[in-house]
Design a protein around this motif. Structure first.
Motif, PDB file in Angstrom:
ATOM      1  N   UNK A  69     -16.970  -9.087  -4.671  1.00 22.83           N
ATOM      2  CA  UNK A  69     -15.403  -8.996  -4.229  1.00 22.83           C
ATOM      3  C   UNK A  69     -14.623  -9.456  -5.211  1.00 22.83           C
ATOM      4  N   UNK A  70     -15.295  -9.831  -6.566  1.00 22.77           N
ATOM      5  CA  UNK A  70     -14.284 -10.274  -7.522  1.00 22.77           C
ATOM      6  C   UNK A  70     -13.861  -8.835  -8.420  1.00 22.77           C
ATOM      7  N   UNK A  71     -12.694  -9.159  -8.656  1.00 26.23           N
ATOM      8  CA  UNK A  71     -12.168  -7.875  -9.504  1.00 26.23           C
ATOM      9  C   UNK A  71     -11.018  -8.485 -10.472  1.00 26.23           C
ATOM     10  N   UNK A  72     -10.521  -7.741 -11.524  1.00 29.69           N
ATOM     11  CA  UNK A  72      -9.707  -7.993 -12.374  1.00 29.69           C
ATOM     12  C   UNK A  72      -8.419  -6.907 -12.491  1.00 29.69           C
ATOM     13  N   UNK A  73      -7.433  -7.292 -12.597  1.00 23.54           N
ATOM     14  CA  UNK A  73      -6.249  -6.445 -12.737  1.00 23.54           C
ATOM     15  C   UNK A  73      -5.525  -6.532 -14.216  1.00 23.54           C
ATOM     16  N   UNK A  74      -5.022  -5.648 -14.745  1.00 26.71           N
ATOM     17  CA  UNK A  74      -4.184  -5.663 -15.954  1.00 26.71           C
ATOM     18  C   UNK A  74      -3.013  -4.593 -15.480  1.00 26.71           C
ATOM     19  N   UNK A  75      -1.827  -5.380 -15.810  1.00 23.74           N
ATOM     20  CA  UNK A  75      -0.546  -4.691 -15.306  1.00 23.74           C
ATOM     21  C   UNK A  75       0.469  -4.771 -16.306  1.00 23.74           C
ATOM     22  N   UNK A  88      -9.146 -11.777  -9.074  1.00 22.95           N
ATOM     23  CA  UNK A  88      -8.729 -11.716  -7.853  1.00 22.95           C
ATOM     24  C   UNK A  88      -9.944 -11.831  -6.972  1.00 22.95           C
ATOM     25  N   UNK A  89      -9.990 -11.957  -5.698  1.00 27.32           N
ATOM     26  CA  UNK A  89     -11.058 -12.031  -4.702  1.00 27.32           C
ATOM     27  C   UNK A  89     -10.457 -10.959  -3.786  1.00 27.32           C
ATOM     28  N   UNK A  90     -11.312  -9.836  -3.310  1.00 27.54           N
ATOM     29  CA  UNK A  90     -10.782  -8.824  -2.810  1.00 27.54           C
ATOM     30  C   UNK A  90     -11.290  -9.054  -1.296  1.00 27.54           C
ATOM     31  N   UNK A  91     -10.386  -8.836  -0.241  1.00 24.49           N
ATOM     32  CA  UNK A  91     -10.766  -8.738   0.991  1.00 24.49           C
ATOM     33  C   UNK A  91     -10.355  -7.289   1.653  1.00 24.49           C
ATOM     34  N   UNK A  92     -11.180  -6.603   2.195  1.00 25.41           N
ATOM     35  CA  UNK A  92     -11.131  -5.291   2.622  1.00 25.41           C
ATOM     36  C   UNK A  92     -11.083  -5.010   4.034  1.00 25.41           C
ATOM     37  N   UNK A  93      -9.757  -4.328   4.558  1.00 21.83           N
ATOM     38  CA  UNK A  93      -9.731  -4.286   6.033  1.00 21.83           C
ATOM     39  C   UNK A  93      -9.729  -2.705   6.207  1.00 21.83           C
ATOM     40  N   UNK A  94     -10.147  -2.181   7.459  1.00 16.52           N
ATOM     41  CA  UNK A  94      -9.913  -0.793   7.720  1.00 16.52           C
ATOM     42  C   UNK A  94      -9.211  -1.051   9.077  1.00 16.52           C
ATOM     43  N   UNK A 150      -5.831  -8.318  -2.361  1.00 14.54           N
ATOM     44  CA  UNK A 150      -6.478  -8.926  -3.408  1.00 14.54           C
ATOM     45  C   UNK A 150      -5.926 -10.332  -3.976  1.00 14.54           C
ATOM     46  N   UNK A 151      -6.593 -11.207  -3.390  1.00 17.22           N
ATOM     47  CA  UNK A 151      -6.115 -12.480  -3.641  1.00 17.22           C
ATOM     48  C   UNK A 151      -6.144 -13.334  -5.036  1.00 17.22           C
ATOM     49  N   UNK A 152      -4.879 -13.501  -5.444  1.00 18.52           N
ATOM     50  CA  UNK A 152      -4.848 -13.916  -6.854  1.00 18.52           C
ATOM     51  C   UNK A 152      -5.390 -15.458  -7.225  1.00 18.52           C
ATOM     52  N   UNK A 153      -6.388 -15.489  -8.047  1.00 20.36           N
ATOM     53  CA  UNK A 153      -6.846 -16.601  -8.444  1.00 20.36           C
ATOM     54  C   UNK A 153      -6.493 -17.283  -9.647  1.00 20.36           C
TER      55      UNK A 153
END
Ligand SMILES: Cc1cc2nc3c(=O)[nH]c(=O)nc-3n(C[C@H](O)[C@H](O)[C@H](O)COP(=O)(O)O)c2cc1C
Length: 185
Positions: A69-75, A88-94, A150-153
């Motif tokens: 669930x580790x991910x990276x964002x460039x904006x 970020x650490x991602x949490x997925x919800x349906x 996506x919880x920002x670390x």
């Protein structure tokens, strides 16, 4: 409010007339560590500093995030010449897990937006016909519609305006408080 968040709120405000400023790049890795990157739409920033993205559990990014669930964002905000990079650490919800969150995001979508979730499985071969077949209706949230929280670390901020340019690193200390450090760009 953390310094980086104050900046981000300002960047979003200054670029509110630029639709492209709502797109950012989200990178994930597969089981072998091979990186994958794609553009997604910014759907909101929660009170506890998570970015909201909507997606589909039938996509590769979902499979990758389930495994890691580790991910990276460039904006990049072209108008203000600012770049934000987030770990970020991602949490997925349906709708099964978080009906309220998922319903709120589904309800905000236009019919054209909803339609994209009612075609077949993303990334599978397309049959000859030019129009895509819609399965389901706009009032029923498909089971594969999901919300990524996506919880920002950490935050790596770069502002190209000014001479010299300005780069700031933001992370949480051992008490969970955000601390900032200016860096050589
Ligand atoms: C401008 C733009 C916005 C997009 N927004 C999203 C989005 O919010 N969520 C999403 O899942 N895919 C979005 N996509 C599609 C993704 O970039 C990607 O093609 C798709 O999700 C499949 O990616 P995957 O196979 O790596 O999971 C967008 C594409 C573009 C060009």
């Amino acid at each position: 409010m953390p310094l980086w968040r104050q900046n981000l709120v300002k960047s979003l405000h200054k670029t509110r007339s630029v639709p492209e400023s709502r797109y950012f790049q989200l990178a994930t890795a597969n089981q072998e560590g091979i990186p994958f990157c794609r553009t997604v739409v910014h759907r909101g920033l929660t009170d506890d500093n998570s970015l909201i993205v909507i997606s589909d559990t039938r996509t590769e990014k979902y499979q990758q995030l389930v495994q890691n669930n580790r991910c990276h964002i460039a904006w990049y905000f072209a108008k203000t010449r600012e770049q934000y990079r987030f770990h970020c650490l991602a949490d997925i919800s349906t709708k099964e897990e978080s009906p309220d969150l998922v319903e709120a995001q589904w309800d905000k979508l236009s019919d054209a937006g909803k339609k994209q979730f009612l075609w077949g499985t993303p990334g599978t071969p397309r049959n000859g016909e030019s129009a895509l077949h819609v399965e389901g209706d706009y009032n029923t949230i498909p089971a594969h519609f999901c919300v990524l929280t996506l919880n920002i670390e950490t935050v790596d901020y770069l502002n190209l305006r000014g001479n010299p340019q300005n780069r700031e690193w933001h992370e949480k200390n051992e008490h969970g408080d955000w601390v900032s450090q200016s860096l050589i760009p």
